[in-house]
Design a protein around this motif. Structure first.
Motif, PDB file in Angstrom:
ATOM      1  N   GLU A  16      34.651  27.042  42.090  1.00 18.64           N
ATOM      2  CA  GLU A  16      34.599  25.863  42.934  1.00 18.64           C
ATOM      3  C   GLU A  16      33.175  25.951  43.575  1.00 18.64           C
ATOM      4  OE1 GLU A  16      36.602  22.990  45.822  1.00 18.64           O
ATOM      5  OE2 GLU A  16      37.723  24.571  44.867  1.00 18.64           O
ATOM      6  N   LYS A  17      32.476  24.845  43.344  1.00 21.58           N
ATOM      7  CA  LYS A  17      31.013  25.012  44.311  1.00 21.58           C
ATOM      8  C   LYS A  17      31.414  24.540  45.731  1.00 21.58           C
ATOM      9  CE  LYS A  17      27.836  23.703  40.929  1.00 21.58           C
ATOM     10  NZ  LYS A  17      27.005  22.634  40.342  1.00 21.58           N
ATOM     11  N   GLU A  18      30.742  24.961  46.720  1.00 20.40           N
ATOM     12  CA  GLU A  18      30.795  24.768  48.154  1.00 20.40           C
ATOM     13  C   GLU A  18      30.376  23.195  48.252  1.00 20.40           C
ATOM     14  OE1 GLU A  18      31.350  26.754  51.070  1.00 20.40           O
ATOM     15  OE2 GLU A  18      32.515  27.583  49.260  1.00 20.40           O
ATOM     16  N   GLY A 213      34.340  24.562  26.825  1.00 18.02           N
ATOM     17  CA  GLY A 213      33.700  23.747  27.906  1.00 18.02           C
ATOM     18  C   GLY A 213      33.584  24.223  29.277  1.00 18.02           C
ATOM     19  N   ARG A 214      32.802  23.477  30.190  1.00 18.42           N
ATOM     20  CA  ARG A 214      32.937  24.010  31.475  1.00 18.42           C
ATOM     21  C   ARG A 214      33.695  23.124  32.401  1.00 18.42           C
ATOM     22  NH1 ARG A 214      27.080  23.430  31.664  1.00 18.42           N
ATOM     23  NH2 ARG A 214      26.508  25.058  29.959  1.00 18.42           N
ATOM     24  N   ARG A 215      34.707  23.560  33.107  1.00 15.37           N
ATOM     25  CA  ARG A 215      35.590  22.919  33.950  1.00 15.37           C
ATOM     26  C   ARG A 215      35.954  23.476  35.259  1.00 15.37           C
ATOM     27  NH1 ARG A 215      40.634  23.745  31.689  1.00 15.37           N
ATOM     28  NH2 ARG A 215      39.543  24.914  30.103  1.00 15.37           N
ATOM     29  N   TYR A 216      35.471  22.591  36.345  1.00 15.29           N
ATOM     30  CA  TYR A 216      35.743  22.783  37.776  1.00 15.29           C
ATOM     31  C   TYR A 216      37.277  22.068  37.973  1.00 15.29           C
ATOM     32  CZ  TYR A 216      30.782  23.701  37.862  1.00 15.29           C
ATOM     33  OH  TYR A 216      29.887  24.290  37.505  1.00 15.29           O
ATOM     34  N   PRO A 217      37.723  22.865  38.981  1.00 14.15           N
ATOM     35  CA  PRO A 217      39.280  22.553  39.265  1.00 14.15           C
ATOM     36  C   PRO A 217      39.143  21.138  39.693  1.00 14.15           C
ATOM     37  CG  PRO A 217      38.560  24.253  40.876  1.00 14.15           C
ATOM     38  CD  PRO A 217      37.328  24.215  39.772  1.00 14.15           C
ATOM     39  N   VAL A 218      40.260  20.349  39.447  1.00 12.23           N
ATOM     40  CA  VAL A 218      40.396  19.106  39.961  1.00 12.23           C
ATOM     41  C   VAL A 218      41.940  18.907  40.716  1.00 12.23           C
ATOM     42  CG1 VAL A 218      40.719  16.723  39.113  1.00 12.23           C
ATOM     43  CG2 VAL A 218      39.258  18.199  38.062  1.00 12.23           C
ATOM     44  N   ASN A 324      28.096  13.396  37.323  1.00 10.70           N
ATOM     45  CA  ASN A 324      28.184  13.261  38.529  1.00 10.70           C
ATOM     46  C   ASN A 324      29.689  12.417  38.962  1.00 10.70           C
ATOM     47  OD1 ASN A 324      25.898  14.455  39.073  1.00 10.70           O
ATOM     48  ND2 ASN A 324      24.829  12.573  38.733  1.00 10.70           N
ATOM     49  N   ILE A 325      30.728  12.312  38.301  1.00 13.06           N
ATOM     50  CA  ILE A 325      31.850  11.561  38.764  1.00 13.06           C
ATOM     51  C   ILE A 325      32.696  12.932  39.503  1.00 13.06           C
ATOM     52  CG2 ILE A 325      34.023  10.764  38.121  1.00 13.06           C
ATOM     53  CD1 ILE A 325      31.778   8.777  37.824  1.00 13.06           C
ATOM     54  N   ILE A 326      32.954  12.742  40.721  1.00 13.90           N
ATOM     55  CA  ILE A 326      33.858  13.624  41.440  1.00 13.90           C
ATOM     56  C   ILE A 326      35.406  13.119  41.522  1.00 13.90           C
ATOM     57  CG2 ILE A 326      33.913  15.151  43.687  1.00 13.90           C
ATOM     58  CD1 ILE A 326      31.384  15.796  41.972  1.00 13.90           C
ATOM     59  N   TYR A 327      35.142  11.703  41.716  1.00 13.49           N
ATOM     60  CA  TYR A 327      36.675  11.143  42.093  1.00 13.49           C
ATOM     61  C   TYR A 327      37.196  10.372  40.697  1.00 13.49           C
ATOM     62  CZ  TYR A 327      34.990  12.594  46.660  1.00 13.49           C
ATOM     63  OH  TYR A 327      34.360  13.472  47.216  1.00 13.49           O
ATOM     64  N   VAL A 328      38.467  10.490  40.383  1.00 10.82           N
ATOM     65  CA  VAL A 328      38.776   9.703  39.382  1.00 10.82           C
ATOM     66  C   VAL A 328      40.114   8.886  40.071  1.00 10.82           C
ATOM     67  CG1 VAL A 328      40.139   9.687  37.507  1.00 10.82           C
ATOM     68  CG2 VAL A 328      37.931  10.859  37.494  1.00 10.82           C
ATOM     69  N   ILE A 329      40.298   7.527  39.780  1.00 13.52           N
ATOM     70  CA  ILE A 329      41.222   6.787  40.360  1.00 13.52           C
ATOM     71  C   ILE A 329      42.010   6.383  38.829  1.00 13.52           C
ATOM     72  CG2 ILE A 329      42.237   4.876  41.369  1.00 13.52           C
ATOM     73  CD1 ILE A 329      39.695   4.750  43.260  1.00 13.52           C
ATOM     74  N   ARG A 367      33.780  17.656  35.951  1.00 15.92           N
ATOM     75  CA  ARG A 367      32.675  18.207  34.921  1.00 15.92           C
ATOM     76  C   ARG A 367      31.367  18.773  35.703  1.00 15.92           C
ATOM     77  NH1 ARG A 367      29.239  17.100  30.850  1.00 15.92           N
ATOM     78  NH2 ARG A 367      28.378  15.587  32.281  1.00 15.92           N
ATOM     79  N   VAL A 368      31.056  18.277  37.026  1.00 19.37           N
ATOM     80  CA  VAL A 368      30.051  19.029  37.547  1.00 19.37           C
ATOM     81  C   VAL A 368      30.162  19.714  38.689  1.00 19.37           C
ATOM     82  CG1 VAL A 368      28.285  17.205  36.388  1.00 19.37           C
ATOM     83  CG2 VAL A 368      29.534  16.385  38.489  1.00 19.37           C
ATOM     84  N   ALA A 369      31.425  19.500  39.368  1.00 14.50           N
ATOM     85  CA  ALA A 369      31.861  19.831  40.528  1.00 14.50           C
ATOM     86  C   ALA A 369      33.304  20.054  40.738  1.00 14.50           C
ATOM     87  CB  ALA A 369      31.456  19.580  41.742  1.00 14.50           C
ATOM     88  N   ALA A 370      33.766  20.954  41.610  1.00 12.83           N
ATOM     89  CA  ALA A 370      35.252  20.455  42.016  1.00 12.83           C
ATOM     90  C   ALA A 370      35.343  18.906  42.205  1.00 12.83           C
ATOM     91  CB  ALA A 370      35.980  21.776  43.110  1.00 12.83           C
TER      92      ALA A 370
END
Ligand code: ADP
Ligand code: MG
Length: 683
Positions: A16-18, A213-218, A324-329, A367-370
């Motif tokens: 996870e990125k800070e 793939g590269r995956r950050y936690p969601v 750069n999507i960080i939030y999904v609804i 995809r780009v960060a947690a």
């Protein structure tokens, strides 16, 4: 305020990125750097070697790893476009084909339509020089008509195979066959999820090439209670995120253009009212009928300090990756074709998504960060109400189109066609029966001359028949406009919230006796007479983009009519025009019953006139509808009034006099049906 409960986290394979603010948002990185940063990049040479070594290869890699944009470029680099050969890549969705082609042209520094092009229905953006061609799966199917062995391709990539669209599924069978006798054709089946094994088995145990793939936690959040109005819940959640969460863009999944427009309007309105109390929120819609300049906007970097919110259809689930999507609804719905093979009724229904879809959607946040995914349904609903996976489209749609095409390709034995998952037997039989009733097949199931001509048109067999029937009824000019307007399946009417009354008045001013098809024709004619004026559209609350598209579609169909040698003749007798429509759409007949409600003629299903129809206030004994849309009830969209005797004239194989006999004898109901009154009240 909506209360969310955090459930589990979808694990990533990256730390996870800070900071949630990502690199690309801080500075625009070059195309070259972006390409090198994609998960597929380290596998470039391995992939090229694997393609050289094997004829068929299954490629599995998470969305956004670079499959669609990079693989054709790698193969071009490796020489697969030498000797004038092409690399083809199919996409289930037109927007994806256009947008990806644009991106790849940019990456290669060429003009779109030259070395890199795309082909979608009613639009061909390729040239003699095209080496990399993106196209919808439906267009590749049509290419078989002109080039049955795909001789001009060295590589064909069937992309987004996991979507299992009808056309992709049919392609599997056709292309497997071609690969057997064209040993120099390379075939790549590319998929985002876990179906790789199944594809491999279908293609005689083809090897699987996996791209990690590269995956950050969601983090996954659910609502505490079910939400009654998910559009409103979306708006509230967007604003909640915007106000309380660190920067990072938001992706919202809605079911279609109408929902997206409504959501956009409400959100824009609330933001305007909040004014400078909140940071800038850039709202961007994306759906298949959105014009391409507007589509491209979703990829533009977010201005510093602002937040982007993308309102998307399913297209953003796997076909398009927005960085750069960080939030999904995720409200948990999509629009799905549903088909009842017994009654032949097909409709578009908003249905709950599958667990697999829900997880794909959530994955877009990591995809780009947690990231965080807000599901607008309860954890209980996820566990107990969602199916594991969606059924492949081939098992839930009308197959008329595909059967006609396969017959035109000389494939007669459809029962034994090599399907990955076969369609239900009764659906195949019904498609054959319908094509027989339309006159496209003879009683032996062989293609007729009419059927061959119908197959020339990239439209539904019913529309194809309508177009061809216009020759007999001497109204090809009018039918051409009607077909074009019907094909622009978004609404042509513009109905802004603050001017609803004006807009509805303007709409009603276009009404002409006879029904909606004639109203659409009237609109097209008036627009033509205005000199295709934007101002005219504006004054009459008409969507100018829909009109422009209708004009393009009309030109394409006109070209095809010339190919089948139909002269363009004009006729202002609306009975003739309505007969031509009936000749194509006689399956879609509804009859007014004594209680003032409409029922389909053959199967006595209750259907309602859509409140937007020009016939909504009238009582017509016999109606033809263009399509059924299911929301709370089955609504007929685009209806015209017909005479029952026409049915015997245009479809003697299908209608018998007894189906139609009670028409004249019984009294017309005096009042509108109760259900219709309820509907008016509810609107
Ligand atoms: P995959 O097919 O594996 O899902 P893609 O090749 O579609 O992956 O995407 C790779 C990258 O290309 C993503 O980072 C995506 O954001 C970028 N990309 C794709 N299309 C466009 C576009 N039209 N504009 C800008 N970037 C794009
Ligand atoms: Mg892709």
């Amino acid at each position: 305020q909506i209360e969310f409960i955090q459930d589990h986290a979808m694990p990533g394979n990256q730390k996870e990125k800070e900071e949630r603010l990502t690199e690309t948002q801080k500075k625009k990185i070059s195309i070259e750097e972006t390409k090198k940063s994609l998960p597929i990049f380290p596998f470039k040479q391995d992939l090229i070697n694997a393609v050289r070594e094997h004829q068929v290869l299954i490629i599995e890699g998470e969305t956004g790893s670079g499959k669609t944009t990079q693989i054709p470029q790698y193969l071009k680099h490796a020489g697969f476009t030498d000797d004038n050969m092409k690399i083809g890549c199919t996409q289930p969705r037109r927007v994806a084909a256009m947008s990806v082609a644009a991106r790849v042209a940019e990456e290669l520094g060429v003009k779109l339509g030259n070395e890199v092009g795309y082909s979608i229905r009613f639009e061909d953006c390729t040239s003699e020089r095209t080496q990399i061609k993106y196209m919808t799966d439906g267009m590749l199917l049509r290419e078989f008509l002109g080039e049955p062995d795909l001789q001009s391709y060295s590589v064909m990539i069937i992309d987004e195979a996991h979507e299992r669209t009808l056309h992709t599924d049919v392609l599997f069978g056709l292309i497997k066959d071609i690969a057997r006798f064209r040993k120099n054709l390379k075939l790549l089946i590319s998929s985002a999820t876990l179906d790789a094994q199944k594809f491999s088995e279908f293609f005689d145990d083809a090897p699987i090439f996996r791209i990690p793939g590269r995956r950050y936690p969601v983090d996954i959040y659910y609502t505490k209670a079910p939400e009654a109005d998910y559009i409103d819940a979306c708006v509230v959640t967007i604003l909640q995120i915007h106000v309380t969460q660190p920067l990072g863009d938001i992706l919202v999944f809605l079911t279609g253009q109408e929902e997206i427009e409504v959501c956009n309007e409400i959100l824009t309105d609330r933001c305007r009212r909040l004014g400078s109390q909140i940071r800038e929120l850039v709202i961007l819609p994306i759906y298949s009928n959105l014009p391409s300049d507007m589509q491209a906007k979703i990829f533009e970097p977010t201005p510093p300090g602002a937040r982007k919110v993308v309102l998307a259809t399913n297209i953003a689930e796997t076909s398009l990756t927005i960085d750069n999507i960080i939030y999904v609804i995720d409200p948990g719905f999509c629009k799905e074709n549903s088909y009842n093979a017994r009654t032949g009724m097909e409709s578009l229904i908003v249905t709950p998504i599958s667990k697999a879809s829900a997880n794909q959607r959530a994955g877009r946040a990591g995809r780009v960060a947690a990231g965080k995914c807000f599901r607008l349904y309860t954890a209980w609903a996820y566990k107990h109400e969602l199916e594991d996976t969606q059924r492949p489209e081939i098992q839930r749609v009308n197959l008329g189109n595909v059967v006609l095409l396969l017959k035109s390709l000389g494939i007669n034995d459809l029962i034994n066609f090599d399907f990955l998952d076969p369609p239900p037997h009764e659906t195949l039989v019904l498609a054959l029966e319908q094509l027989y009733a339309l006159g496209a097949l003879n009683h032996l199931g062989e293609l007729t001359k009419l059927g061959r001509r119908m197959a020339e048109f990239p439209v539904d067999p019913m529309m194809g028949k309508m177009i061809l029937a216009s020759e007999k009824y001497k109204c090809s000019d009018e039918i051409l406009s009607i077909a074009a307007m019907l094909s622009v399946n978004s609404s042509v009417f513009y109905r802004p919230k603050d001017k609803i009354i004006h807009a509805d008045t303007a709409r009603k001013n276009f009404f002409v006796p006879g029904g909606d098809h004639l109203t659409l024709l009237n609109i097209y004619k008036q627009w033509t007479q205005s000199g295709y004026s934007d101002q005219w559209c504006y004054e009459n609350f008409i969507q100018k983009r829909s009109m422009k598209r209708a004009r393009d579609v009309r030109e394409q169909i006109e070209g095809l009519m010339q190919r089948v040698e139909i002269d363009i003749v004009s006729n202002d007798d609306t009975a003739q025009i309505r007969k031509a429509i009936t000749a194509g759409y006689f399956y879609h007949t509804a009859k007014l019953s004594e209680n003032g409600q409409y029922k389909t003629v053959k199967h006595h299903q209750q259907v309602m006139i859509h409140p937007n129809s020009s016939l909504f206030e009238d009582l017509c004994r016999w109606l033809i509808y263009h399509e059924l849309v299911f929301t709370t009830k089955e609504y007929m969209r685009q209806t015209i009034e017909i005479e029952s005797s026409w049915l015997l004239e245009v479809a003697p194989h299908y209608y018998k006099a007894k189906d139609l006999e009670d028409a004249k004898s019984k009294k017309m109901p005096k009042q509108r049906g109760k259900a219709r009154d309820e509907l008016v009240g509810g609107n």
